[in-house]
Structure formats: C-alpha cells, structure tokens
Design an enzyme around this catalytic site. Structure first.
Site, short mmCIF file in Angstrom:
data_model
loop_
_atom_site.label_atom_id
_atom_site.label_comp_id
_atom_site.label_asym_id
_atom_site.label_seq_id
_atom_site.Cartn_x
_atom_site.Cartn_y
_atom_site.Cartn_z
N ASN A 54 0.93 -1.25 0.09
CA ASN A 54 -0.02 -0.03 0.03
C ASN A 54 0.90 1.42 0.09
O ASN A 54 2.04 1.21 0.00
CB ASN A 54 -0.80 0.10 1.09
CG ASN A 54 -0.18 -0.30 2.47
OD1 ASN A 54 0.53 0.98 2.98
ND2 ASN A 54 -0.43 -1.09 3.41
N ARG A 55 0.28 2.45 0.09
CA ARG A 55 0.95 3.59 -0.11
C ARG A 55 1.76 4.27 1.27
O ARG A 55 1.98 5.41 1.26
CB ARG A 55 -0.08 4.71 -0.61
CG ARG A 55 -0.38 4.25 -2.00
CD ARG A 55 -1.37 5.17 -2.56
NE ARG A 55 -2.07 4.92 -3.65
CZ ARG A 55 -1.42 5.01 -4.97
NH1 ARG A 55 -0.26 5.52 -5.12
NH2 ARG A 55 -2.22 4.70 -6.19
#
Ligand code: PMT
Length: 213
Positions: free
Chosen positions: A25-26
């Site tokens: 994820n970011r």
C-alpha cells in the site's frame, strides 16, 4: 517523567505473490518514524518495527525491519514484554495471497484469479494473545464515518486511544508530509490541526503518556 519503553509499528507490509511481485500500500512510514523520533526525543526507550521504507531510522531508536504482516506480528509479539506504550501506526496488509508461487507467474491470455486470506490482526492480538497491559494506541485510516468507525475500533480492540485520520482527503495521510487527525478517547475526542507529521507525533506521544496509570 520517568524513562518509558515505547514500541512503534510503521510503514507498509509486503505480501509476496511470487518471487518478483508483491501486494502493498501507499504508506511511506513517515507517521510511524515521526512517532518513534518524538518518543526518543523526550528521552524514552523506543523500538521501531517497520515494513520497507526509504526513511532513516531516528537516532537512538532500536530498529527491527520486517516485510510481511506475519513477520510484523511475530516481531511485536516478541518485543512487547515490558513495553509501557505501544503505538501501532503501520498500514498492515489485511489480506495476503493464499499461495505464494515458487516461480515467477508466466503471463497468459486469460485473467488470473488471486485467492487472498486474512493476515493476523496485530492490534487486536495485543490484549488477549500478547497479554499487553500498557497504554495501547491504534490508528484508524478511514474514508467515511471517521469517528464512529474509530470509536468502534477503540472498543473492539481494547485500545486506550485511536488516532483517526481521514485518508480520503488529498495531501494528508498515506505518503504525505502532513496529516490531520482526531484523537479518539473513551470519553472524548480531541481534534488536532493539519500539521507536519513530526508536530502531530509530539502531541500523540504527549497524550499517550497522560494515559499511563
Ligand atoms: O506511513 P505514512 O505515509 O506516513 O502514512 C501514515 C498512515 C496513513 C499509514 C497512518 O497515519 C495510519 O493511518 N496508519 C494505520 C493504517 C491502517 O492500516 O489503518 P486500519 O484502519 O486498516 O488499521 C487499524 C489499526 O489496526 C492500525 O493501528 C493498524 O496498524 C492495525 N492493524 C491493521 C491490520 C492488521 N492486520 N494488523 C494491525 O495491527
């Protein structure tokens, strides 16, 4: 203030699909590294358990690098004894591939289905499985019903405080240098201004320390 022992989780996890691919994820890890740095700055002992990031470990902080949610779960379980304040800010993957291919998956014409299973929930394991009795601070990354979802997490996961951030807003949350959070406590909420993650980390650490018995 006495010297306390902090445990902080940070960053994303990587869940392998095959030898060259993974799900992630970011999360940049900035929020968690700022928390570790803030606690250390205040003179406390800090262990930072982090997924892969490009950040420098704050000076004086003990560091454990992990890749997967399972590794983060095991590292937290092994380090949590004698911890006074645990702040779980990592963006742990909720799902991982059921099967990790031993060889690189070859591309073909048709669609590929990836079967996923749940990873262990580290925050939810803290009280019963890990017998953690210190101050427990979780995060909530929400895109809607921020406060009610955070309050539900606070109760269900046995937390003393949830740091709620609305990750649908541009410029804050995942990957940014700033954040805007609400501290959700059993009896009240404290809205903090949009500020640098370093500034917010100092406030979160201060509030967490007030919750010590
Ligand atoms: O890393 P940055 O780029 O600085 O971004 C910061 C952040 C947006 C990642 C951070 O502020 C944040 O919100 N972290 C929590 C992200 C998240 O995964 O939230 P969640 O609502 O899905 O999880 C709730 C809580 O359970 C969190 O404390 C999380 O660490 C924990 N959790 C979640 C899943 C899991 N398997 N184990 C966990 O312990």
């Amino acid at each position: 203030m006495n010297r306390m022992r902090f445990l902080v989780t940070a960053g994303p996890t990587r869940e392998p699909i095959d030898p060259v691919r993974y799900m992630t994820n970011r999360s940049s890890g900035r929020m968690g590294y700022a928390l570790a740095g803030a606690a250390r700055h205040e003179g406390h002992e800090v262990v930072l358990i982090s997924g892969p990031t490009t950040l420098d470990v704050p000076p004086g902080v003990d560091f454990i690098h992990v890749e997967t949610a399972q590794q983060m779960y095991e590292a937290v379980r092994d380090m949590v004894r004698d911890v006074d304040v645990a702040i779980l800010s990592a963006a742990v993957a909720d799902y991982r591939p059921v099967h990790v291919a031993q060889q690189k998956i070859k591309k073909s014409e048709g669609r590929v289905l990836l079967e996923l299973e749940r990873t262990p929930d580290i925050l939810a394991s803290m009280r019963e499985e890990f017998s953690f009795t210190g101050v427990l601070v979780g995060f909530a990354a929400e895109t809607q019903h921020l406060i009610s979802n955070a309050r539900e997490k606070l109760l269900r996961k046995g937390c003393d405080m949830i740091v709620a951030n609305d990750v649908s807003q541009p410029g804050i949350g995942f990957g940014s240098t700033e954040n805007e959070v609400t501290l959700v406590l059993p009896d009240r909420e404290i809205q903090l201004p949009r500020e640098s993650k370093e500034w917010l980390a100092m406030r979160i650490v201060e509030h967490a320390l007030t919750l010590l018995p």
